[in-house]
Design an enzyme around this catalytic site. Structure first.
Site, PDB file in Angstrom:
ATOM      1  N   GLN A 101     -23.597 -43.048   9.219  1.00  0.00           N
ATOM      2  CA  GLN A 101     -24.822 -43.126   8.415  1.00  0.00           C
ATOM      3  C   GLN A 101     -24.929 -41.872   7.548  1.00  0.00           C
ATOM      4  O   GLN A 101     -25.815 -41.766   6.702  1.00  0.00           O
ATOM      5  CB  GLN A 101     -26.048 -43.200   9.307  1.00  0.00           C
ATOM      6  CG  GLN A 101     -26.059 -44.393  10.235  1.00  0.00           C
ATOM      7  CD  GLN A 101     -27.149 -44.257  11.270  1.00  0.00           C
ATOM      8  OE1 GLN A 101     -28.281 -44.681  11.078  1.00  0.00           O
ATOM      9  NE2 GLN A 101     -26.828 -43.637  12.390  1.00  0.00           N
ATOM     10  N   HIS A 119     -24.517 -45.438   4.303  1.00  0.00           N
ATOM     11  CA  HIS A 119     -25.631 -44.984   3.468  1.00  0.00           C
ATOM     12  C   HIS A 119     -25.182 -44.189   2.255  1.00  0.00           C
ATOM     13  O   HIS A 119     -25.959 -43.429   1.698  1.00  0.00           O
ATOM     14  CB  HIS A 119     -26.618 -44.162   4.312  1.00  0.00           C
ATOM     15  CG  HIS A 119     -27.295 -44.986   5.363  1.00  0.00           C
ATOM     16  ND1 HIS A 119     -27.861 -44.432   6.496  1.00  0.00           N
ATOM     17  CD2 HIS A 119     -27.471 -46.323   5.481  1.00  0.00           C
ATOM     18  CE1 HIS A 119     -28.376 -45.389   7.248  1.00  0.00           C
ATOM     19  NE2 HIS A 119     -28.143 -46.558   6.655  1.00  0.00           N
ATOM     20  N   GLY A 186     -24.875 -38.874  18.026  1.00  0.00           N
ATOM     21  CA  GLY A 186     -25.804 -38.096  17.202  1.00  0.00           C
ATOM     22  C   GLY A 186     -26.667 -38.917  16.279  1.00  0.00           C
ATOM     23  O   GLY A 186     -26.869 -38.553  15.114  1.00  0.00           O
ATOM     24  N   ASN A 212     -25.587 -37.884  22.858  1.00  0.00           N
ATOM     25  CA  ASN A 212     -26.780 -37.406  22.158  1.00  0.00           C
ATOM     26  C   ASN A 212     -27.391 -36.271  22.964  1.00  0.00           C
ATOM     27  O   ASN A 212     -27.064 -36.088  24.138  1.00  0.00           O
ATOM     28  CB  ASN A 212     -27.783 -38.571  22.015  1.00  0.00           C
ATOM     29  CG  ASN A 212     -28.769 -38.308  20.892  1.00  0.00           C
ATOM     30  OD1 ASN A 212     -29.472 -37.299  20.916  1.00  0.00           O
ATOM     31  ND2 ASN A 212     -28.795 -39.189  19.900  1.00  0.00           N
TER      32      ASN A 212
HETATM   33  C1  BV8 Z   1     -32.993 -52.021   3.884  1.00  0.00           C
HETATM   34  C2  BV8 Z   1     -29.552 -41.996   3.110  1.00  0.00           C
HETATM   35  C3  BV8 Z   1     -33.479 -54.056   2.715  1.00  0.00           C
HETATM   36  C4  BV8 Z   1     -30.114 -41.083   2.111  1.00  0.00           C
HETATM   37  C5  BV8 Z   1     -31.043 -42.996   4.729  1.00  0.00           C
HETATM   38  C6  BV8 Z   1     -34.688 -54.156   9.915  1.00  0.00           C
HETATM   39  C7  BV8 Z   1     -33.648 -54.635   9.121  1.00  0.00           C
HETATM   40  C8  BV8 Z   1     -33.399 -54.085   7.872  1.00  0.00           C
HETATM   41  C9  BV8 Z   1     -34.196 -53.043   7.399  1.00  0.00           C
HETATM   42  C10 BV8 Z   1     -35.244 -52.565   8.177  1.00  0.00           C
HETATM   43  C11 BV8 Z   1     -35.485 -53.118   9.427  1.00  0.00           C
HETATM   44  N1  BV8 Z   1     -36.546 -52.451   9.974  1.00  0.00           N
HETATM   45  C12 BV8 Z   1     -36.982 -51.498   9.101  1.00  0.00           C
HETATM   46  C13 BV8 Z   1     -36.230 -51.555   7.992  1.00  0.00           C
HETATM   47  C14 BV8 Z   1     -36.418 -50.699   6.811  1.00  0.00           C
HETATM   48  C15 BV8 Z   1     -35.611 -49.405   6.885  1.00  0.00           C
HETATM   49  C16 BV8 Z   1     -35.646 -48.764   8.225  1.00  0.00           C
HETATM   50  O1  BV8 Z   1     -34.722 -48.922   9.031  1.00  0.00           O
HETATM   51  N2  BV8 Z   1     -36.704 -47.999   8.502  1.00  0.00           N
HETATM   52  C17 BV8 Z   1     -36.807 -47.310   9.782  1.00  0.00           C
HETATM   53  C18 BV8 Z   1     -37.022 -45.815   9.560  1.00  0.00           C
HETATM   54  C19 BV8 Z   1     -37.940 -47.958  10.567  1.00  0.00           C
HETATM   55  N3  BV8 Z   1     -34.251 -49.666   6.489  1.00  0.00           N
HETATM   56  C20 BV8 Z   1     -33.946 -49.628   5.180  1.00  0.00           C
HETATM   57  O2  BV8 Z   1     -34.759 -49.466   4.289  1.00  0.00           O
HETATM   58  C21 BV8 Z   1     -32.484 -49.866   4.846  1.00  0.00           C
HETATM   59  N4  BV8 Z   1     -32.386 -50.849   3.801  1.00  0.00           N
HETATM   60  O3  BV8 Z   1     -33.644 -52.339   4.821  1.00  0.00           O
HETATM   61  O4  BV8 Z   1     -32.826 -52.823   2.748  1.00  0.00           O
HETATM   62  C22 BV8 Z   1     -32.848 -54.965   3.714  1.00  0.00           C
HETATM   63  C23 BV8 Z   1     -33.674 -55.738   4.529  1.00  0.00           C
HETATM   64  C24 BV8 Z   1     -33.107 -56.594   5.443  1.00  0.00           C
HETATM   65  C25 BV8 Z   1     -31.727 -56.646   5.588  1.00  0.00           C
HETATM   66  C26 BV8 Z   1     -30.922 -55.841   4.798  1.00  0.00           C
HETATM   67  C27 BV8 Z   1     -31.472 -54.984   3.853  1.00  0.00           C
HETATM   68  C28 BV8 Z   1     -31.863 -48.595   4.259  1.00  0.00           C
HETATM   69  C29 BV8 Z   1     -31.889 -47.474   5.258  1.00  0.00           C
HETATM   70  C30 BV8 Z   1     -31.089 -46.293   4.726  1.00  0.00           C
HETATM   71  C31 BV8 Z   1     -32.033 -45.189   4.351  1.00  0.00           C
HETATM   72  N5  BV8 Z   1     -31.251 -44.029   3.965  1.00  0.00           N
HETATM   73  N6  BV8 Z   1     -30.355 -41.943   4.297  1.00  0.00           N
HETATM   74  C32 BV8 Z   1     -30.137 -39.671   2.604  1.00  0.00           C
HETATM   75  O5  BV8 Z   1     -29.446 -39.327   3.604  1.00  0.00           O
HETATM   76  O6  BV8 Z   1     -30.868 -38.914   1.985  1.00  0.00           O
HETATM   77  S1  BV8 Z   1     -31.634 -42.986   6.300  1.00  0.00           S
HETATM   78  C33 BV8 Z   1     -31.344 -41.547   7.138  1.00  0.00           C
HETATM   79  O7  BV8 Z   1     -31.593 -41.873   8.509  1.00  0.00           O
HETATM   80  C34 BV8 Z   1     -29.912 -41.018   7.117  1.00  0.00           C
HETATM   81  O8  BV8 Z   1     -28.965 -41.901   6.562  1.00  0.00           O
HETATM   82  C35 BV8 Z   1     -29.610 -40.888   8.599  1.00  0.00           C
HETATM   83  O9  BV8 Z   1     -28.302 -40.938   8.893  1.00  0.00           O
HETATM   84  C36 BV8 Z   1     -30.337 -42.068   9.094  1.00  0.00           C
HETATM   85  C37 BV8 Z   1     -30.515 -42.185  10.547  1.00  0.00           C
HETATM   86  O10 BV8 Z   1     -30.928 -40.942  11.034  1.00  0.00           O
HETATM   87  P1  BV8 Z   1     -29.920 -40.267  12.092  1.00  0.00           P
HETATM   88  O11 BV8 Z   1     -28.585 -40.169  11.458  1.00  0.00           O
HETATM   89  O12 BV8 Z   1     -30.006 -41.001  13.375  1.00  0.00           O
HETATM   90  O13 BV8 Z   1     -30.503 -38.808  12.201  1.00  0.00           O
HETATM   91  P2  BV8 Z   1     -31.774 -38.349  13.044  1.00  0.00           P
HETATM   92  O14 BV8 Z   1     -32.148 -36.994  12.578  1.00  0.00           O
HETATM   93  O15 BV8 Z   1     -32.802 -39.452  13.034  1.00  0.00           O
HETATM   94  O16 BV8 Z   1     -31.242 -38.256  14.557  1.00  0.00           O
HETATM   95  C38 BV8 Z   1     -30.291 -37.271  14.892  1.00  0.00           C
HETATM   96  C39 BV8 Z   1     -29.945 -37.509  16.346  1.00  0.00           C
HETATM   97  O17 BV8 Z   1     -28.889 -36.624  16.702  1.00  0.00           O
HETATM   98  C40 BV8 Z   1     -31.101 -37.213  17.295  1.00  0.00           C
HETATM   99  O18 BV8 Z   1     -31.171 -38.260  18.250  1.00  0.00           O
HETATM  100  C41 BV8 Z   1     -30.712 -35.890  17.958  1.00  0.00           C
HETATM  101  O19 BV8 Z   1     -31.121 -35.833  19.315  1.00  0.00           O
HETATM  102  C42 BV8 Z   1     -29.194 -35.970  17.899  1.00  0.00           C
HETATM  103  N7  BV8 Z   1     -28.519 -34.664  17.840  1.00  0.00           N
HETATM  104  C43 BV8 Z   1     -28.900 -33.561  17.149  1.00  0.00           C
HETATM  105  N8  BV8 Z   1     -27.971 -32.594  17.322  1.00  0.00           N
HETATM  106  C44 BV8 Z   1     -26.999 -33.098  18.123  1.00  0.00           C
HETATM  107  C45 BV8 Z   1     -27.345 -34.421  18.457  1.00  0.00           C
HETATM  108  N9  BV8 Z   1     -26.577 -35.187  19.262  1.00  0.00           N
HETATM  109  C46 BV8 Z   1     -25.438 -34.633  19.749  1.00  0.00           C
HETATM  110  N10 BV8 Z   1     -25.042 -33.373  19.478  1.00  0.00           N
HETATM  111  C47 BV8 Z   1     -25.795 -32.577  18.682  1.00  0.00           C
HETATM  112  N11 BV8 Z   1     -25.385 -31.316  18.424  1.00  0.00           N
END
Ligand code: BV8
Ligand code: ZN
Length: 247
Positions: A101, A119, A186, A212
């Site tokens: 991602q 993404h 992650g 994680n």
């Molecule tokens: C879409 C790119 C229409 C830009 C990003 C169901 C189906 C389809 C869509 C949805 C749905 N439900 C809701 C939606 C809408 C939405 C969505 O998912 N919203 C969420 C927030 C509720 N999805 C969308 O809009 C997607 N498109 O839906 O289009 C559609 C509809 C139907 C079917 C198809 C299409 C588009 C989503 C993409 C958005 N773009 N980023 C940019 O980066 O600027 S999202 C962003 O979040 C990043 O890409 C990131 O990668 C992604 C996920 O976050 P994570 O990578 O998990 O990062 P996070 O910080 O959250 O977590 C880090 C984790 O690592 C933590 O757990 C932490 O504990 C851990 N960690 C930290 N350090 C360590 C570690 N683990 C191990 N070791 C370490 N050292």
């Protein structure tokens, strides 16, 4: 030192296809802030304010300021032990696929050859009007860069409400379906449809290994959950695997 289950090593020894599904957490040890963790960038800013098309049209300068800030951090960052270990697994298994991602390009820079970027990628840009790609260094001296057709140039990343690139999502889905072991590394697993690939892998019979710092919504379907730093855990798994080959 995290204890790796012997049964996981036994499963890996019978496996050909491994998938690493990764999120921002895998790059945090490279100094790149995550989105939702305690140092998360979105704690201060809201995704709706930045990572969506309307925000870009309303205030392209602000959105570009955010991406240029992240780009600077990414260019100064190096792949970490987690990225490098994933690349090294290519020497030990028939098929290794990364489905990420992340937009930071670190998996490729670490040497992973099969990478699906769900993404997008912060190194690529395109015109919102004629879709022409501009992948060289952009010129911000006169404000937000514009295409020769007059259209605004945007980063080639998937914003909320936007579809994922078809070829990348289908590639990730195919890899999930044919995976023997599916590592989830992650990611807070809240963003869809990306996180749905873990369920696809599970339903296709893959062994799910969560790596994680903390529990996530996926912990309930994971066959193994290792809580700690991705770099240490993945390195530990590969070392245990290589050791097991000696007996
Ligand atoms: C879409 C790119 C229409 C830009 C990003 C169901 C189906 C389809 C869509 C949805 C749905 N439900 C809701 C939606 C809408 C939405 C969505 O998912 N919203 C969420 C927030 C509720 N999805 C969308 O809009 C997607 N498109 O839906 O289009 C559609 C509809 C139907 C079917 C198809 C299409 C588009 C989503 C993409 C958005 N773009 N980023 C940019 O980066 O600027 S999202 C962003 O979040 C990043 O890409 C990131 O990668 C992604 C996920 O976050 P994570 O990578 O998990 O990062 P996070 O910080 O959250 O977590 C880090 C984790 O690592 C933590 O757990 C932490 O504990 C851990 N960690 C930290 N350090 C360590 C570690 N683990 C191990 N070791 C370490 N050292
Ligand atoms: Zn154009």
């Amino acid at each position: 030192m995290i204890q790796i289950d012997k049964s996981l090593i036994d499963t890996l020894r019978k496996s050909e296809s491994i998938v690493f599904f990764t999120g921002a957490g895998i790059s945090s040890e490279s100094g790149i802030p995550t989105f939702r963790g305690k140092d998360g960038i979105w704690n201060k800013l809201k995704p709706e304010e930045l990572a969506n098309f309307n925000a870009f049209i309303r205030n392209p300068e602000m959105v570009w300021e955010w991406y240029n800030h992240r780009k600077k951090i990414i260019h100064e960052a190096q792949p970490n032990a987690a990225h490098l270990t994933i690349a090294e697994t290519q020497n030990h298994f028939k098929n290794v696929t990364v489905v990420t991602q992340n937009i930071d390009n670190l998996h490729r820079r670490a040497g992973s050859n099969t990478v699906f970027e769900l993404h997008g990628n912060i190194e690529r840009n395109f015109c919102i009007n004629c879709k022409k790609y501009y992948n060289e260094e952009l010129d911000f001296s006169k404000g937000v860069p514009k295409c020769e057709c007059g259209g605004l140039i945007r980063p080639d990343v998937v914003w909320f409400g936007e579809y994922l690139p078809e070829d990348q999502f289908l590639g990730g889905e195919k890899a999930a379906i044919s995976s023997d072991v599916f590592f989830v590394v992650g990611t807070s697993a809240v963003v869809y449809p990306a996180a749905g690939l873990v369920y696809t892998a599970k339903q296709s019979g893959a062994t799910i290994v969560e790596v994680n710092l903390e529990e996530t919504p996926l912990s309930s379907i994971a066959d193994y959950s290792y809580f700690g730093k991705a770099g240490e855990i993945l390195h530990g798994v590969l070392e245990e695997y290589k050791l097991s080959l000696k007996y």
